[in-house]
Design a protein around this motif. Sequence first.
Motif: not given
Length: 425
Positions: A356-365
């Motif tokens: 979840l953290i890795q995927t959210a990082a692809l979107v932005g902060h």
Amino acid sequence: MSRTVEQIQFAPRMPKPLRVAAYARVSSGKDAMLHSLAAQVDHYSTYIRHHHGWEYVGVYADEAKTGTRDSRENFQRMLTDCRAGKIDHIITKSISRFSRNTVTLLETVRELKELGISVYFEEQSIDTATADGELMLSILASYAQEESLSASENQKWRVKRNFEEGIPWRFFMLGYRRENGKLAIVPEEAEIVRSIFDDYLAGKGVTAIAKRLNESGYATQSGCVFHKSAVERILRNYAYTGDLLLQTKFRENHLSKVTRKNQGELPRYHASDTHEAIIPLETFNAVQAEIRRRKEKYAPTKPQQPSPFTGLVTCAICGKHYRRKTTATGPVWICSTYNFYGKSYCYSKAIPEEKLIQTAALVGHTGEITGITAHNDNLLEFTLKDGTNAVKRWQDRSRAESWTAEMRQAAGEKTRERKQRHAES
């Protein structure tokens, strides 16, 4: 030269209709009271609609609420509409229906008066639009408040007398019914209660017990599904031992009606052998000791910081929020429906926290994300502060990532045992 004078006819100016609403309330949820409320709503609807010069706004009605201002949903909705300029005049049955608290009543009436809105109390024939209306209102409201206090004190006296005689004021719990003033066991419900205590002492958690009860088709005495809190209440309920501990809670006062836990403010009463026991006292005490043991064992050593994903992740299948859960392979985010009721209720998939953290990082902060919808096929739909959306897919963990140190150790031991058996043969 002759002068011509022509008379001009002006259309009569029609007065603006008075926008009128009514407020009704009953203080009990019993069928007779709810029938009375329905009759009040029908009466006011007809009365306002047939009154010349009035425009019907609506009837705001609350069921089984106290007379305090903030606890009544439709009363608050009426005040909101008043502040929005939708109402000019309010009709209500009596002062006590509007509010039993003198301060609250006068504050509300004065606020409405500043907004140009008057209130008419039918039983007292008081209209706040008149000069002496507020004076009469404050006098009668004081009487209404004293009447409420007197009724409350009488009720407290009856409750206290029952407690002193070992009689519960109310008794509503799985496993018992009141028959001829005494508590009688309901055999099929008693078996459910015993199974809950047995499961807990056998090592099961309250969530697992609730899930087992729901999968078996059992329901609470109210006919609802079992939740974690319902199982916890049963496990802590001393009344299953056949004895009663009375006045463990009390009402703060007759106005707020807030219920407080009795921490020594009032006497408590212990009544022995008041009814047939479902759970032996030894079993009950063993469960309480186990509750304390688990609490101490699993109590967090330091305050946990709230996750930035708390309240953000929503299940696309059932609409419930995802919650963080610690598992043997690490923390995951899981749909609350799936976690509690199982796959038959929601076939969503748990998301490992690192994914979840890795995927959210692809979107932005993370601070830019206002919502995350979890779809099937590992798809996450992100909603950002600027109103845009982004869809990303997370990858399942590899087998190596899924293994814990304990799993690796166990696998190693099995390999060594297998090699040893092969060498011996």
